[in-house]
Design an enzyme around this catalytic site. Structure first.
Site, short mmCIF file in Angstrom:
data_model
loop_
_atom_site.label_atom_id
_atom_site.label_comp_id
_atom_site.label_asym_id
_atom_site.label_seq_id
_atom_site.Cartn_x
_atom_site.Cartn_y
_atom_site.Cartn_z
N ALA A 63 -22.28 2.32 -19.62
CA ALA A 63 -22.24 1.75 -18.32
C ALA A 63 -23.27 2.37 -17.64
CB ALA A 63 -21.02 2.06 -17.85
N GLY A 108 -19.54 2.62 -22.68
CA GLY A 108 -19.40 1.21 -22.54
C GLY A 108 -20.07 0.37 -23.81
N GLU A 111 -17.41 0.77 -26.11
CA GLU A 111 -16.33 0.17 -26.00
C GLU A 111 -16.36 -1.49 -26.15
OE1 GLU A 111 -16.51 2.17 -22.23
OE2 GLU A 111 -14.61 2.66 -22.42
N GLU A 131 -18.21 10.41 -22.09
CA GLU A 131 -17.85 10.16 -20.81
C GLU A 131 -17.59 11.63 -20.17
OE1 GLU A 131 -16.99 7.91 -22.73
OE2 GLU A 131 -17.24 5.88 -21.95
N1 CAA Z 1 -27.14 4.13 -17.65
C1 CAA Z 1 -28.40 3.75 -17.14
N2 CAA Z 1 -29.69 4.07 -17.57
C2 CAA Z 1 -29.65 4.43 -18.86
C3 CAA Z 1 -28.75 4.72 -19.61
C4 CAA Z 1 -27.05 4.60 -18.96
N3 CAA Z 1 -26.06 4.62 -19.50
N4 CAA Z 1 -28.87 5.25 -20.85
C5 CAA Z 1 -30.18 5.06 -20.90
N5 CAA Z 1 -30.96 4.70 -19.81
C6 CAA Z 1 -32.05 4.62 -19.18
C7 CAA Z 1 -32.64 5.98 -19.02
O1 CAA Z 1 -32.22 6.66 -17.72
C8 CAA Z 1 -34.06 5.69 -19.09
O2 CAA Z 1 -34.57 5.33 -18.15
P1 CAA Z 1 -36.06 5.47 -17.52
O3 CAA Z 1 -36.97 5.40 -18.57
O4 CAA Z 1 -36.19 4.61 -16.14
O5 CAA Z 1 -36.14 7.00 -17.14
C9 CAA Z 1 -34.05 4.64 -20.39
O6 CAA Z 1 -32.79 4.12 -20.28
C10 CAA Z 1 -34.45 5.30 -21.72
O7 CAA Z 1 -33.40 6.45 -21.91
P2 CAA Z 1 -34.13 7.88 -22.42
O8 CAA Z 1 -35.12 8.26 -21.77
O9 CAA Z 1 -32.96 8.63 -22.06
O10 CAA Z 1 -33.88 7.48 -23.87
P3 CAA Z 1 -33.69 8.60 -25.04
O11 CAA Z 1 -34.23 8.02 -26.31
O12 CAA Z 1 -34.35 9.96 -24.62
O13 CAA Z 1 -32.16 8.93 -25.13
C11 CAA Z 1 -29.75 8.05 -25.25
C12 CAA Z 1 -31.26 7.80 -25.55
C13 CAA Z 1 -29.31 9.48 -25.98
C14 CAA Z 1 -28.97 6.75 -25.45
C15 CAA Z 1 -29.79 8.52 -23.65
O14 CAA Z 1 -30.60 7.59 -22.94
C16 CAA Z 1 -28.57 8.84 -23.17
O15 CAA Z 1 -27.85 9.73 -23.45
N6 CAA Z 1 -28.07 7.63 -22.23
C17 CAA Z 1 -26.62 7.70 -21.57
C18 CAA Z 1 -25.59 7.66 -22.65
C19 CAA Z 1 -24.27 7.72 -22.23
O16 CAA Z 1 -23.90 8.70 -21.75
N7 CAA Z 1 -23.58 6.41 -21.91
C20 CAA Z 1 -22.23 6.55 -21.29
C21 CAA Z 1 -22.33 6.19 -19.69
S1 CAA Z 1 -20.91 6.32 -18.89
C22 CAA Z 1 -19.89 4.90 -19.62
O17 CAA Z 1 -20.13 3.92 -20.20
C23 CAA Z 1 -18.52 5.03 -18.78
C24 CAA Z 1 -17.80 3.89 -19.23
O18 CAA Z 1 -16.79 3.98 -20.06
C25 CAA Z 1 -17.60 2.47 -18.36
#
Ligand code: CAA
Length: 263
Positions: A63, A108, A111, A131
């Site tokens: 998400a 998400g 999920e 999360e």
């Molecule tokens: N939300 C918003 N933006 C996201 C995102 C997310 N979940 N995941 C990645 N992005 C964005 C980053 O902010 C980045 O944007 P910018 O270029 O504008 O900075 C772009 O995507 C590329 O991401 P990274 O630079 O971080 O890429 P990376 O290769 O270094 O890392 C990754 C990849 C390990 C997937 C890392 O992006 C990451 O950890 N993302 C978040 C994963 C996460 O925690 N997901 C769970 C979210 S909470 C949820 O989903 C709740 C629920 O159950 C409903």
């Protein structure tokens, strides 16, 4: 639509989440567009759907953390409901949905894949529910579906520890059915979808309903669910043609259209 593309090729529909710059993260707009796309699928023609993400790095990275970062308690709950409503629509969609997981499937992303009937992934796929590291619980069904798919102990280990797993482990614990080199993922998904779409559509839909509804019921009630759906297939064109072809001993036809040959 800005973040969802949809293409139907014959009896198979492909939905692609196209928010590649944010690794296909799910914000409200993506969820709304996905909901509208599901409503627009022509169920008279399409017999199986594939869900995937744009690019070769990420299926869905979760998400949208930016959007969630300022939510109040009530807004957080409403956002959870928005995601859950769409994912439940996917899970109970009348036809099977295959998740073709092409990279990160986190939060998400994991999920939404678990709301699909069948998951296959590329070798670079990574799964997890990170999360608790963000100070929240999984919010789009992760606490419920992961435990049902991989078992309570493994789900708790992954969720409490925010431990991501690679494709090979996902395969080993039964989270995905198969792992492919990235270039072979979509061809494999399409082949599987075409196999399903070649079978009797009324019967396939009834099987989905029987499995899903039966899993939520006690066995005595679950077998009745099956009996009713089994009965509902009789007198249909599918059943008449499927059994008729078998009884005709027409080898050509039998190999082509006996409904259950690949299931
Ligand atoms: N939300 C918003 N933006 C996201 C995102 C997310 N979940 N995941 C990645 N992005 C964005 C980053 O902010 C980045 O944007 P910018 O270029 O504008 O900075 C772009 O995507 C590329 O991401 P990274 O630079 O971080 O890429 P990376 O290769 O270094 O890392 C990754 C990849 C390990 C997937 C890392 O992006 C990451 O950890 N993302 C978040 C994963 C996460 O925690 N997901 C769970 C979210 S909470 C949820 O989903 C709740 C629920 O159950 C409903």
């Amino acid at each position: 639509m800005e973040f969802i593309s949809y293409e139907a090729e014959g009896n198979v529909g492909v939905i692609t989440i196209t928010r590649e710059k944010a690794l296909n993260a799910l914000n409200s707009q993506v969820l709304d567009e996905l909901n509208e796309t599901l409503d627009s699928v022509d169920l008279d023609t399409v017999r199986c759907l594939i869900l995937t993400g744009a690019g070769e790095k990420s299926f869905v990275a979760g998400a949208d953390i930016g959007e969630m970062s300022t939510l109040t308690k009530a807004e957080g709950e409403a956002f959870g409901k928005k995601g859950n409503d769409v994912f439940r629509k996917l899970e109970t969609f009348p036809i099977p949905v295959i998740a073709a997981i092409n990279g990160f499937a986190l939060g998400g992303g994991c999920e939404i894949s678990m709301s699909c009937d069948i998951r296959i992934c590329s070798e670079n796929a990574v799964f997890g529910q990170p999360e608790v590291g963000l100070g929240i619980t999984p919010g789009f069904g992760g606490t419920q579906r992961l435990a049902r798919i991989v078992g309570v102990g493994k789900a708790k280990e992954m969720i409490y520890g925010a431990r991501n797993i690679k494709a090979e482990e996902a395969y080993r614990i039964g989270l995905v059915n198969n792992v492919y080199p990235i270039g072979e993922l979509m061809p494999a998904a399409k082949k599987l979808a075409s196999t399903i779409a070649a079978n009797a559509p009324i019967a396939v839909r009834a099987c989905k309903k029987a499995i899903n509804e039966g899993l939520d019921a006690a066995m005595d009630d679950a077998i009745v669910i099956e009996e009713k759906l089994f009965g509902s297939c009789f007198e249909t064109e599918d059943q008449k043609a499927g059994m008729g072809n078998f009884l005709e001993k027409d080898k050509e036809k039998k190999l082509k259209v006996v409904p259950f040959k690949n299931m």
